[in-house]
Design a protein around this motif. Structure first.
Motif, short mmCIF file in Angstrom:
data_model
loop_
_atom_site.label_atom_id
_atom_site.label_comp_id
_atom_site.label_asym_id
_atom_site.label_seq_id
_atom_site.Cartn_x
_atom_site.Cartn_y
_atom_site.Cartn_z
N LYS A 35 0.84 -1.21 0.00
CA LYS A 35 0.00 0.00 0.00
C LYS A 35 0.87 1.26 0.00
O LYS A 35 1.91 1.28 0.67
CB LYS A 35 -0.92 0.01 1.21
CG LYS A 35 -0.20 0.11 2.53
CD LYS A 35 -1.16 -0.01 3.70
CE LYS A 35 -0.43 0.25 5.00
NZ LYS A 35 -1.04 -0.43 6.14
N THR A 201 5.41 -5.42 10.62
CA THR A 201 6.85 -5.16 10.75
C THR A 201 7.32 -5.21 12.20
O THR A 201 8.35 -5.79 12.52
CB THR A 201 7.18 -3.78 10.13
OG1 THR A 201 7.07 -3.90 8.71
CG2 THR A 201 8.59 -3.32 10.49
N ARG A 216 1.92 -10.00 7.72
CA ARG A 216 1.68 -8.92 6.75
C ARG A 216 2.73 -7.84 6.99
O ARG A 216 2.62 -7.07 7.94
CB ARG A 216 0.27 -8.35 6.94
CG ARG A 216 -0.85 -9.43 7.01
CD ARG A 216 -2.20 -8.79 7.29
NE ARG A 216 -2.17 -7.91 8.45
CZ ARG A 216 -2.54 -8.26 9.68
NH1 ARG A 216 -3.01 -9.46 9.94
NH2 ARG A 216 -2.46 -7.38 10.67
N GLY A 218 5.07 -4.65 5.65
CA GLY A 218 5.30 -3.60 4.67
C GLY A 218 6.61 -2.87 4.89
O GLY A 218 7.56 -2.97 4.11
N THR A 219 6.69 -2.13 5.98
CA THR A 219 7.81 -1.22 6.23
C THR A 219 9.17 -1.92 6.20
O THR A 219 10.13 -1.38 5.65
CB THR A 219 7.60 -0.52 7.60
OG1 THR A 219 6.30 0.08 7.59
CG2 THR A 219 8.64 0.55 7.83
N ARG A 225 6.31 4.36 4.90
CA ARG A 225 5.35 5.02 4.01
C ARG A 225 5.36 6.51 4.29
O ARG A 225 5.84 6.95 5.31
CB ARG A 225 3.96 4.42 4.21
CG ARG A 225 3.86 3.02 3.64
CD ARG A 225 2.53 2.38 3.92
NE ARG A 225 2.30 2.11 5.32
CZ ARG A 225 2.73 1.02 5.96
NH1 ARG A 225 3.42 0.10 5.34
NH2 ARG A 225 2.48 0.86 7.24
C1 PLP Z 1 -0.12 -1.47 6.46
C2 PLP Z 1 -0.59 -2.76 7.01
C3 PLP Z 1 0.33 -3.76 7.36
C4 PLP Z 1 1.84 -3.61 7.25
O1 PLP Z 1 2.32 -2.74 8.23
P1 PLP Z 1 3.89 -2.54 8.48
O2 PLP Z 1 3.96 -2.04 9.87
O3 PLP Z 1 4.35 -1.53 7.46
O4 PLP Z 1 4.55 -3.84 8.28
C5 PLP Z 1 -0.19 -4.96 7.85
N1 PLP Z 1 -1.51 -5.17 7.99
C6 PLP Z 1 -2.42 -4.23 7.64
C7 PLP Z 1 -3.86 -4.52 7.81
C8 PLP Z 1 -1.99 -3.00 7.15
O5 PLP Z 1 -2.90 -2.07 6.82
#
Ligand code: PLP
Length: 240
Positions: A35, A201, A216, A218-219, A225
Protein backbone atom coordinates in the motif's frame (compact mmCIF):
# COMPACT_ATOMS: atom_id res chain seq x y z
CA UNK A 1 16.14 0.86 -0.63
CA UNK A 2 17.44 -2.65 -1.37
CA UNK A 3 14.19 -4.56 -1.57
CA UNK A 4 15.80 -7.91 -2.40
CA UNK A 5 18.05 -7.65 0.66
CA UNK A 6 15.13 -6.61 2.86
CA UNK A 7 13.07 -9.58 1.65
CA UNK A 8 15.92 -11.92 2.37
CA UNK A 9 16.33 -10.53 5.86
CA UNK A 10 12.61 -10.72 6.64
CA UNK A 11 12.50 -14.30 5.32
CA UNK A 12 15.40 -15.35 7.51
CA UNK A 13 13.78 -13.71 10.54
CA UNK A 14 10.56 -15.60 9.74
CA UNK A 15 12.47 -18.89 9.53
CA UNK A 16 14.27 -18.21 12.81
CA UNK A 17 11.05 -17.33 14.64
CA UNK A 18 9.35 -20.44 13.24
CA UNK A 19 12.19 -22.70 14.31
CA UNK A 20 12.32 -21.13 17.74
CA UNK A 21 8.71 -22.18 18.26
CA UNK A 22 9.01 -25.69 16.83
CA UNK A 23 7.53 -24.78 13.45
CA UNK A 24 9.14 -24.47 10.02
CA UNK A 25 9.41 -21.53 7.62
CA UNK A 26 6.92 -23.31 5.35
CA UNK A 27 4.24 -22.94 8.02
CA UNK A 28 4.27 -19.16 7.59
CA UNK A 29 3.58 -17.21 4.43
CA UNK A 30 4.90 -13.68 3.99
CA UNK A 31 2.50 -11.11 2.57
CA UNK A 32 4.52 -8.15 1.27
CA UNK A 33 2.31 -5.13 1.95
CA UNK A 34 2.57 -2.66 -0.93
CA UNK A 35 0.00 0.00 0.00
CA UNK A 36 1.13 3.52 -0.97
CA UNK A 37 4.08 2.08 -2.96
CA UNK A 38 4.02 2.28 -6.76
CA UNK A 39 4.02 -0.65 -9.18
CA UNK A 40 7.74 -0.18 -10.00
CA UNK A 41 8.60 -0.95 -6.42
CA UNK A 42 6.42 -4.06 -6.42
CA UNK A 43 8.13 -5.17 -9.62
CA UNK A 44 11.45 -5.19 -7.77
CA UNK A 45 9.99 -7.48 -5.14
CA UNK A 46 8.61 -9.78 -7.84
CA UNK A 47 12.06 -9.87 -9.46
CA UNK A 48 13.47 -10.88 -6.08
CA UNK A 49 11.08 -13.84 -5.97
CA UNK A 50 8.20 -12.54 -3.84
CA UNK A 51 4.82 -13.70 -5.16
CA UNK A 52 2.26 -12.74 -2.50
CA UNK A 53 1.27 -9.13 -1.88
CA UNK A 54 -1.20 -7.28 0.32
CA UNK A 55 -3.15 -4.11 -0.32
CA UNK A 56 -5.61 -2.40 1.98
CA UNK A 57 -7.69 -0.42 -0.52
CA UNK A 58 -9.57 -1.81 -3.48
CA UNK A 59 -9.14 1.24 -5.73
CA UNK A 60 -5.40 1.53 -5.21
CA UNK A 61 -4.96 -2.22 -5.69
CA UNK A 62 -7.01 -2.26 -8.86
CA UNK A 63 -4.75 0.23 -10.62
CA UNK A 64 -1.54 -1.40 -9.37
CA UNK A 65 -2.55 -4.99 -10.10
CA UNK A 66 -3.38 -4.05 -13.70
CA UNK A 67 0.20 -2.85 -14.19
CA UNK A 68 1.85 -5.97 -12.82
CA UNK A 69 2.40 -9.54 -14.05
CA UNK A 70 -0.49 -11.90 -13.40
CA UNK A 71 1.91 -14.20 -11.53
CA UNK A 72 1.63 -11.85 -8.53
CA UNK A 73 -1.02 -12.98 -6.02
CA UNK A 74 -2.96 -10.44 -3.98
CA UNK A 75 -4.68 -10.45 -0.60
CA UNK A 76 -6.99 -7.70 0.62
CA UNK A 77 -5.96 -6.83 4.16
CA UNK A 78 -7.89 -3.57 4.74
CA UNK A 79 -11.51 -2.81 5.46
CA UNK A 80 -13.84 -3.66 2.57
CA UNK A 81 -16.73 -1.36 1.82
CA UNK A 82 -19.85 -3.03 0.52
CA UNK A 83 -19.88 -0.94 -2.63
CA UNK A 84 -16.37 -2.23 -3.51
CA UNK A 85 -17.12 -5.96 -3.17
CA UNK A 86 -17.85 -6.50 -6.85
CA UNK A 87 -14.50 -4.96 -7.80
CA UNK A 88 -12.62 -6.78 -5.05
CA UNK A 89 -13.71 -10.35 -5.82
CA UNK A 90 -11.81 -10.86 -9.09
CA UNK A 91 -8.67 -9.10 -7.80
CA UNK A 92 -7.91 -10.92 -4.57
CA UNK A 93 -7.12 -14.55 -3.83
CA UNK A 94 -8.10 -13.96 -0.18
CA UNK A 95 -9.93 -11.29 1.83
CA UNK A 96 -8.56 -10.96 5.39
CA UNK A 97 -10.99 -8.33 6.55
CA UNK A 98 -14.56 -9.62 6.74
CA UNK A 99 -15.57 -7.71 9.84
CA UNK A 100 -19.35 -8.07 10.15
CA UNK A 101 -22.12 -10.54 9.36
CA UNK A 102 -23.66 -7.87 7.16
CA UNK A 103 -20.52 -7.51 5.03
CA UNK A 104 -20.01 -11.28 4.86
CA UNK A 105 -23.62 -11.70 3.71
CA UNK A 106 -23.07 -9.13 0.96
CA UNK A 107 -19.84 -10.82 -0.15
CA UNK A 108 -21.61 -14.20 -0.29
CA UNK A 109 -24.49 -12.79 -2.31
CA UNK A 110 -22.25 -10.97 -4.80
CA UNK A 111 -19.93 -13.98 -5.08
CA UNK A 112 -22.95 -16.06 -6.03
CA UNK A 113 -24.04 -13.52 -8.65
CA UNK A 114 -20.55 -13.26 -10.12
CA UNK A 115 -19.53 -16.90 -9.84
CA UNK A 116 -16.71 -16.52 -7.31
CA UNK A 117 -15.78 -18.67 -4.32
CA UNK A 118 -13.83 -16.24 -2.17
CA UNK A 119 -11.40 -17.45 0.48
CA UNK A 120 -11.89 -15.25 3.51
CA UNK A 121 -10.69 -14.58 7.03
CA UNK A 122 -12.75 -12.96 9.77
CA UNK A 123 -11.17 -9.87 11.28
CA UNK A 124 -11.38 -9.79 15.05
CA UNK A 125 -10.92 -6.75 17.25
CA UNK A 126 -9.42 -8.76 20.08
CA UNK A 127 -8.55 -5.81 22.27
CA UNK A 128 -11.70 -3.73 21.84
CA UNK A 129 -9.35 -0.81 21.08
CA UNK A 130 -6.76 -0.20 18.37
CA UNK A 131 -8.32 -1.09 15.04
CA UNK A 132 -11.82 0.26 14.76
CA UNK A 133 -12.77 -2.62 12.47
CA UNK A 134 -13.33 -6.24 13.34
CA UNK A 135 -15.77 -8.48 15.16
CA UNK A 136 -15.75 -8.17 18.91
CA UNK A 137 -15.03 -11.71 20.17
CA UNK A 138 -18.51 -12.15 21.66
CA UNK A 139 -20.15 -10.92 18.48
CA UNK A 140 -18.14 -13.45 16.48
CA UNK A 141 -19.18 -16.28 18.83
CA UNK A 142 -22.81 -15.25 18.33
CA UNK A 143 -22.59 -14.84 14.55
CA UNK A 144 -20.30 -17.75 13.73
CA UNK A 145 -22.94 -20.36 12.83
CA UNK A 146 -24.64 -17.87 10.51
CA UNK A 147 -21.30 -17.01 8.92
CA UNK A 148 -20.59 -20.68 8.29
CA UNK A 149 -24.01 -21.07 6.67
CA UNK A 150 -23.40 -18.32 4.10
CA UNK A 151 -23.14 -19.58 0.53
CA UNK A 152 -19.94 -19.42 -1.46
CA UNK A 153 -17.57 -18.24 1.29
CA UNK A 154 -14.63 -20.40 2.21
CA UNK A 155 -13.95 -19.22 5.78
CA UNK A 156 -10.37 -20.25 6.50
CA UNK A 157 -9.42 -18.45 9.68
CA UNK A 158 -9.12 -15.17 11.52
CA UNK A 159 -7.07 -11.98 11.38
CA UNK A 160 -6.25 -9.24 13.86
CA UNK A 161 -4.44 -5.91 14.14
CA UNK A 162 -3.41 -5.30 17.75
CA UNK A 163 -3.12 -1.77 19.13
CA UNK A 164 0.13 -0.25 17.90
CA UNK A 165 2.98 -0.46 20.39
CA UNK A 166 6.73 -0.03 19.85
CA UNK A 167 7.35 -3.03 22.05
CA UNK A 168 6.71 -6.28 20.12
CA UNK A 169 5.97 -8.23 23.31
CA UNK A 170 2.98 -5.96 23.94
CA UNK A 171 1.23 -7.66 21.01
CA UNK A 172 1.68 -11.19 22.38
CA UNK A 173 -1.49 -11.32 24.52
CA UNK A 174 -3.61 -10.19 21.55
CA UNK A 175 -2.06 -12.81 19.26
CA UNK A 176 -2.54 -15.51 21.88
CA UNK A 177 -6.15 -14.39 22.39
CA UNK A 178 -6.81 -14.65 18.65
CA UNK A 179 -5.39 -18.18 18.54
CA UNK A 180 -7.46 -19.22 21.56
CA UNK A 181 -10.62 -17.78 20.01
CA UNK A 182 -9.85 -19.65 16.79
CA UNK A 183 -9.36 -22.89 18.74
CA UNK A 184 -12.63 -22.33 20.57
CA UNK A 185 -14.59 -21.65 17.35
CA UNK A 186 -13.12 -24.78 15.78
CA UNK A 187 -14.04 -26.98 18.69
CA UNK A 188 -17.56 -25.61 19.17
CA UNK A 189 -18.45 -25.69 15.45
CA UNK A 190 -16.33 -28.49 14.03
CA UNK A 191 -15.23 -26.08 11.28
CA UNK A 192 -11.61 -25.99 10.17
CA UNK A 193 -9.91 -22.59 10.57
CA UNK A 194 -6.28 -23.20 9.66
CA UNK A 195 -5.21 -19.60 9.14
CA UNK A 196 -4.11 -16.97 11.63
CA UNK A 197 -3.23 -13.66 9.93
CA UNK A 198 -1.30 -11.64 12.47
CA UNK A 199 2.00 -9.79 12.80
CA UNK A 200 3.37 -6.72 11.02
CA UNK A 201 6.85 -5.16 10.75
CA UNK A 202 6.96 -4.41 14.41
CA UNK A 203 5.82 -7.73 15.86
CA UNK A 204 5.82 -10.49 13.23
CA UNK A 205 8.26 -12.70 15.09
CA UNK A 206 6.06 -12.70 18.19
CA UNK A 207 3.06 -13.46 15.97
CA UNK A 208 4.86 -16.48 14.50
CA UNK A 209 5.68 -17.74 17.98
CA UNK A 210 1.93 -17.50 18.71
CA UNK A 211 0.95 -19.44 15.60
CA UNK A 212 0.65 -16.96 12.70
CA UNK A 213 0.30 -18.58 9.27
CA UNK A 214 0.29 -15.24 7.43
CA UNK A 215 2.40 -12.26 8.44
CA UNK A 216 1.68 -8.92 6.75
CA UNK A 217 4.91 -6.94 6.43
CA UNK A 218 5.30 -3.60 4.67
CA UNK A 219 7.81 -1.22 6.23
CA UNK A 220 10.58 -3.79 6.80
CA UNK A 221 10.53 -4.55 3.06
CA UNK A 222 9.64 -1.30 1.34
CA UNK A 223 10.66 1.32 3.92
CA UNK A 224 8.54 3.91 5.67
CA UNK A 225 5.35 5.02 4.01
CA UNK A 226 4.99 8.74 3.41
CA UNK A 227 2.52 9.67 6.08
CA UNK A 228 1.84 8.47 9.56
CA UNK A 229 -1.90 8.69 8.91
CA UNK A 230 -1.68 6.27 6.01
CA UNK A 231 -0.16 3.73 8.32
CA UNK A 232 -2.99 3.44 10.79
CA UNK A 233 -5.81 5.45 9.31
CA UNK A 234 -6.10 4.56 5.64
CA UNK A 235 -8.76 7.20 5.10
CA UNK A 236 -9.36 8.29 1.50
CA UNK A 237 -11.59 6.14 -0.67
CA UNK A 238 -12.12 3.14 1.54
CA UNK A 239 -12.98 4.95 4.73
CA UNK A 240 -16.54 4.23 5.89
C1 PLP B 1 -0.12 -1.47 6.46
C2 PLP B 1 -0.59 -2.76 7.01
C3 PLP B 1 0.33 -3.76 7.36
C4 PLP B 1 1.84 -3.61 7.25
O1 PLP B 1 2.32 -2.74 8.23
P1 PLP B 1 3.89 -2.54 8.48
O2 PLP B 1 3.96 -2.04 9.87
O3 PLP B 1 4.35 -1.53 7.46
O4 PLP B 1 4.55 -3.84 8.28
C5 PLP B 1 -0.19 -4.96 7.85
N1 PLP B 1 -1.51 -5.17 7.99
C6 PLP B 1 -2.42 -4.23 7.64
C7 PLP B 1 -3.86 -4.52 7.81
C8 PLP B 1 -1.99 -3.00 7.15
O5 PLP B 1 -2.90 -2.07 6.82
Amino acid sequence: MDIAANLELVSSRIAAAAEKSGRTADDVELIAVTKTHPAEVVREAIAAGQTLFGENKVQEARVKIAELPSSARWHLIGHLQKNKVRHALPLFEMIHSLDSLELATAVGRIAEEEGHRPRVLLEVNVSGEGSKFGFKPDRLRTDFEQLLALPRLSIEGVMTIPPFNQEPEASRPFFAALRELRDELQSTSGASLPHLSMGMTNDFEVAIEEGATFVRVGTAIFGERTSWRKRIAPEADDAP
